[in-house]
Enzyme design. Structure first.
Site, short mmCIF file in Angstrom:
data_model
loop_
_atom_site.label_atom_id
_atom_site.label_comp_id
_atom_site.label_asym_id
_atom_site.label_seq_id
_atom_site.Cartn_x
_atom_site.Cartn_y
_atom_site.Cartn_z
N ARG A 70 -1.69 -4.40 -13.10
CA ARG A 70 -1.44 -4.28 -14.48
C ARG A 70 -0.75 -4.94 -15.84
NH1 ARG A 70 0.75 0.74 -16.35
NH2 ARG A 70 1.18 1.95 -14.36
N ASN A 111 13.25 6.31 -7.32
CA ASN A 111 12.86 5.66 -5.79
C ASN A 111 13.01 6.93 -4.87
OD1 ASN A 111 11.63 3.45 -4.27
ND2 ASN A 111 13.29 2.97 -3.61
N SER A 139 4.09 -2.96 -7.46
CA SER A 139 4.23 -1.98 -7.64
C SER A 139 3.73 -1.32 -9.16
CB SER A 139 5.51 -1.89 -6.87
OG SER A 139 6.92 -2.52 -8.41
N TYR A 188 18.77 2.12 3.47
CA TYR A 188 17.62 2.27 2.83
C TYR A 188 16.14 1.68 3.55
CZ TYR A 188 13.73 2.35 -0.73
OH TYR A 188 12.70 2.21 -1.03
N GLY A 189 15.15 2.10 3.37
CA GLY A 189 13.82 1.81 4.34
C GLY A 189 14.10 0.17 4.22
N GLY A 190 13.19 -0.36 3.17
CA GLY A 190 13.28 -1.97 2.88
C GLY A 190 14.16 -2.41 3.76
N HIS A 231 1.07 -8.17 1.75
CA HIS A 231 1.11 -6.75 1.81
C HIS A 231 0.59 -5.83 1.15
CE1 HIS A 231 4.44 -4.79 -1.19
NE2 HIS A 231 4.46 -4.20 -0.37
N THR A 262 -0.56 3.10 -3.18
CA THR A 262 -0.70 4.48 -2.25
C THR A 262 -1.92 5.39 -2.62
OG1 THR A 262 1.75 4.53 -2.45
CG2 THR A 262 0.25 5.98 -1.58
N ASN A 263 -2.05 5.00 -4.38
CA ASN A 263 -3.41 6.20 -4.45
C ASN A 263 -4.88 5.65 -3.81
OD1 ASN A 263 -1.31 7.52 -5.35
ND2 ASN A 263 -1.66 6.97 -7.83
N CYS A 290 1.28 0.17 -9.70
CA CYS A 290 -0.27 -0.57 -10.09
C CYS A 290 -0.97 1.04 -8.96
CB CYS A 290 -1.04 -1.37 -9.83
SG CYS A 290 -0.08 -2.44 -10.81
N ASP A 337 -11.82 7.87 -9.97
CA ASP A 337 -13.02 7.42 -11.09
C ASP A 337 -13.12 5.92 -10.04
OD1 ASP A 337 -14.80 9.04 -12.53
OD2 ASP A 337 -12.55 9.31 -13.04
N ASN A 338 -12.08 5.22 -9.30
CA ASN A 338 -11.88 3.49 -9.14
C ASN A 338 -12.84 3.47 -7.60
OD1 ASN A 338 -9.80 3.09 -11.10
ND2 ASN A 338 -8.22 3.71 -8.86
N LYS A 340 9.34 -4.42 5.71
CA LYS A 340 8.78 -5.46 5.02
C LYS A 340 9.66 -6.71 6.36
CE LYS A 340 7.30 -3.65 1.31
NZ LYS A 340 7.26 -2.12 1.68
N ARG A 392 11.56 8.98 -1.51
CA ARG A 392 10.50 9.03 -1.19
C ARG A 392 10.42 10.32 -0.03
NH1 ARG A 392 8.42 3.33 -0.77
NH2 ARG A 392 9.37 2.48 -2.59
N ARG A 452 15.63 -1.59 -2.59
CA ARG A 452 16.00 -3.36 -1.24
C ARG A 452 17.53 -3.51 -2.21
NH1 ARG A 452 12.19 -5.23 -1.79
NH2 ARG A 452 10.28 -4.45 -3.34
N ASP A 461 0.25 0.38 3.31
CA ASP A 461 1.22 -0.99 2.60
C ASP A 461 0.96 -2.05 3.33
OD1 ASP A 461 4.15 -1.57 1.22
OD2 ASP A 461 5.25 -0.82 2.66
O1 SAT Z 1 10.41 -1.90 0.50
S1 SAT Z 1 9.87 -0.49 1.42
O2 SAT Z 1 8.99 -0.48 2.06
O3 SAT Z 1 11.45 0.22 1.92
C1 SAT Z 1 10.04 0.05 -0.32
C2 SAT Z 1 9.64 -1.06 -1.70
O4 SAT Z 1 8.99 -1.94 -1.70
O5 SAT Z 1 10.45 -0.99 -2.14
MN MN Z 2 5.73 -2.63 -0.32
#
Ligand code: SAT
Ligand code: MN
Length: 592
Positions: free
Chosen positions: A405, A372, A252, A201-203, A230, A257-258, A254, A500-501, A210, A374, A73, A277
């Site tokens: 973090r 980055n 990000s 790009y995605g975002g 978010h 996604t996991n 942190c 373990d979280n 986003k 994806r 982004r 997300d």
């Molecule tokens: O904005 S996206 O969802 O494409 C990925 C990012 O957070 O940078």
């Molecule tokens: Mn995001």
């Protein structure tokens, strides 16, 4: 008589001058046709848009390489164009809407000559949900079109929904010439319009993500009484089969996604995935907070993803229910046609091409996959997908989780005193930068609710809006703060993290059901040591004590930093937040 959508598209046809216009119906057959076009006809940088990956080991999977300058982004070229600068706030770039439109229309003039304009009609959210929104995006990139098929609920039926009302969110996208100085992402919140040029790009380019579901939607939520956040959405199942739902906002790097696909280390406990997300939070008819995930796919960072860190994501990627799955800017093993990235379970391939198409082997110093890089995959391919994913009402939320973090100061988990204090915790959320973000390592970046780049209006007003939502809730969720990254005196992480979280999530659920007491401290409620389920985990008592330690004497710098951060919002900072700040400040000064 043409419909409002047809009229709008016809105007864009005149402006962009594409050779062809292709209205998408959202079918699998159409997606297959488009992938073919991306492999055989459409080019990017002189190369095919898609290449096929190994269909035996990665069924339905295709590879895409972006332009090397178009990999993330571009916040500095992203603008939120309210009619005045103050509405946009210190947290966004602002341009006068008229000037912004003129600029974009200049760039769009004739930009699709020789290309196809794809018309994508899609819903953010289940079409049957009262909270879903109908959208139309035009684009001249088959990569963007296919990505949108994965990320949204796409199809002609959306046109019936829109009907004659003209009530739809508009997105205009052209990949342009990818020149970084002619790359703009413009938002017009009052018109429900996004204009994007010069990036695939995605975002920047998947405008339902986003751009609409956070920046524009947060503004709609402000005006209509809901929140666009978010956040991931998860269900947490206990051994009796009871499922409670939570949303979580983490900066990000942190493990967001996991956490969305967490594989529980505690027998009998299970995490169900609803979103990785974005969450739209509405007050339901019963006065509780309900969440839907407006998206239908996941756009996840590849490097670091493995059977160790996120086994359910690895399983998702091997699933082939939904067509297709895309990999962007990873490396490719040329002997097997399989994607590869740093941190993958497979050893580094001896004969590969890197994300820029250069020959790569383990002796090459540069990374094979872009940091980055994806994958884009349907959430329905996820083995832990919740059966409530399409529930039009959404799921009732018991807990809101913020996090960051932080190597020092912040306990593994604590709970806010009440809603206002919880909003305070979200507002001061921050993370120490890692090597992945191009900032000084270890410096603290505050990112309220992980929304700093995504809040489509003045963040001071956004905080007030959070306060007002709290007042309207009959049964507000509890608000927690987590920090998986506290280190000991040798700089080693004290908490194992990952699966373990679940132990921390279990404690939260017990708190929301009133089954556990907690220690009151100036910063919030901290667990009693014996209340965290450590069965099967070899964690010394001493470590646990340190993980929960609150030492106010060390908080002086923190409170000064919060003060400096709050200063940026001027008069817009709500009185409730000032009060929370002053309360904590007093306690800290007392302890010194
Ligand atoms: O904005 S996206 O969802 O494409 C990925 C990012 O957070 O940078
Ligand atoms: Mn995001």
């Amino acid at each position: 008589m043409s419909t409002p959508v047809e009229k709008w598209v016809a105007e864009l046809e005149v402006l962009c001058q594409p050779d062809k216009v292709w209205w998408f119906n959202g079918s699998e057959e159409e997606a297959k046709k488009l992938i073919r076009i991306g492999m055989e006809e459409e080019k990017l940088n002189g190369n095919p848009v898609f290449t096929e990956l190994n269909q035996k080991t990665y069924p339905n999977s295709y590879y895409h390489r972006s332009h090397s300058n178009d990999v993330a982004r571009t916040e500095q070229l992203t603008f939120v164009c309210h009619d005045n600068k103050e509405k946009t706030g210190p947290n966004n770039n602002w341009m006068d809407p008229k000037a912004a439109k003129e600029k974009m229309n200049g760039l769009y003039k004739g930009c699709m000559k020789g290309r196809t304009m794809y018309v994508l009609t899609y819903m953010m959210g289940n079409p049957d949900s009262p909270y879903a929104k109908a959208c139309v995006q035009v684009t001249d990139s088959c990569y963007v079109a296919i990505s949108m098929r994965i990320m949204t609920r796409m199809g002609k039926h959306v046109l019936d929904k829109i009907g004659k009302s003209g009530n739809f969110v508009k997105g205009v996208h052209s990949i342009g010439d990818l020149h970084p100085e002619r790359r703009f992402i413009m938002h017009f919140p009052d018109e429900g319009l996004v204009m994007s040029f010069g990036s695939g790009y995605g975002g920047n380019a998947l405008l339902g993500k986003k751009c609409f579901s956070l920046r524009i939607a947060s503004w709609l939520g402000y005006k209509e009484g809901w929140l666009a956040e978010h956040m991931i959405v998860i269900g947490i199942e206990d051994p009796k089969g009871n499922i409670s739902y939570a949303v979580a906002a983490l900066p990000s790097a942190c493990g967001k996604t996991n956490m969305a696909m967490l594989q529980s280390a505690l027998p009998g406990y299970k995490v169900w995935t609803l979103g990785d997300d974005i969450a739209w939070l509405n007050i339901g008819p019963d006065g509780r907070l309900y969440a839907i995930n407006p998206e239908a796919g996941m756009f996840g960072v590849a490097p670091g993803t493995s059977m160790k860190t996120n086994p359910n994501m690895m399983r998702t990627l091997k699933n082939n229910k939904f067509f297709p799955t895309l990999y962007t800017n990873t490396a490719v093993n040329v002997e097997t046609d399989e994607p590869w990235w740093e941190g993958h379970d497979d050893p580094a391939p001896k004969n590969a091409v890197d994300w820029q198409g250069r020959k790569w082997d383990p002796s090459v110093k540069e990374k094979a996959a872009h940091p980055n890089s994806r994958f884009t995959v349907s959430v329905s391919n996820c083995p832990t997908v919740s059966k409530e994913i399409n529930n039009p009402k959404g799921v009732p939320i018991s807990a809101i989780i913020f996090g960051g973090r932080r190597s020092k100061l912040i306990p593994l988990v604590y709970e806010s005193h009440d809603w206002n204090h919880g909003v305070f915790l979200g507002s001061i959320m921050g993370s120490e930068t890692t090597a992945a973000a191009a900032h000084t390592i270890g410096s603290l970046r505050r990112d309220p609710m992980a929304m700093l780049p995504f809040c489509g209006y003045n963040m001071g007003d956004y905080f007030s809006h959070w306060m007002s939502i709290g007042k309207k809730l009959k049964q507000p969720p509890k608000i927690f703060f987590v920090n998986w990254f506290r280190t000991d005196e040798n700089g080693k992480y004290m908490w194992p993290g990952f699966g373990d979280n679940i132990r921390v999530l279990k404690w939260m659920m017990e708190r929301t059901h009133g089954r556990k007491a907690a220690k009151e401290t100036a910063i919030g409620y901290v667990p009693h040591e014996e209340d965290l389920d450590l069965s099967g985990l070899n964690l010394p008592k001493e470590t646990l004590k340190k993980l929960f330690e609150v030492n106010l004497k060390e908080w002086e710098n923190e409170i000064d930093d919060i003060n400096a951060f709050y200063y940026k919002f001027g008069d817009k900072l709500p009185a409730e937040l000032k009060k929370e700040y002053e309360k904590l400040d007093k306690e800290i000064r007392k302890s010194l």
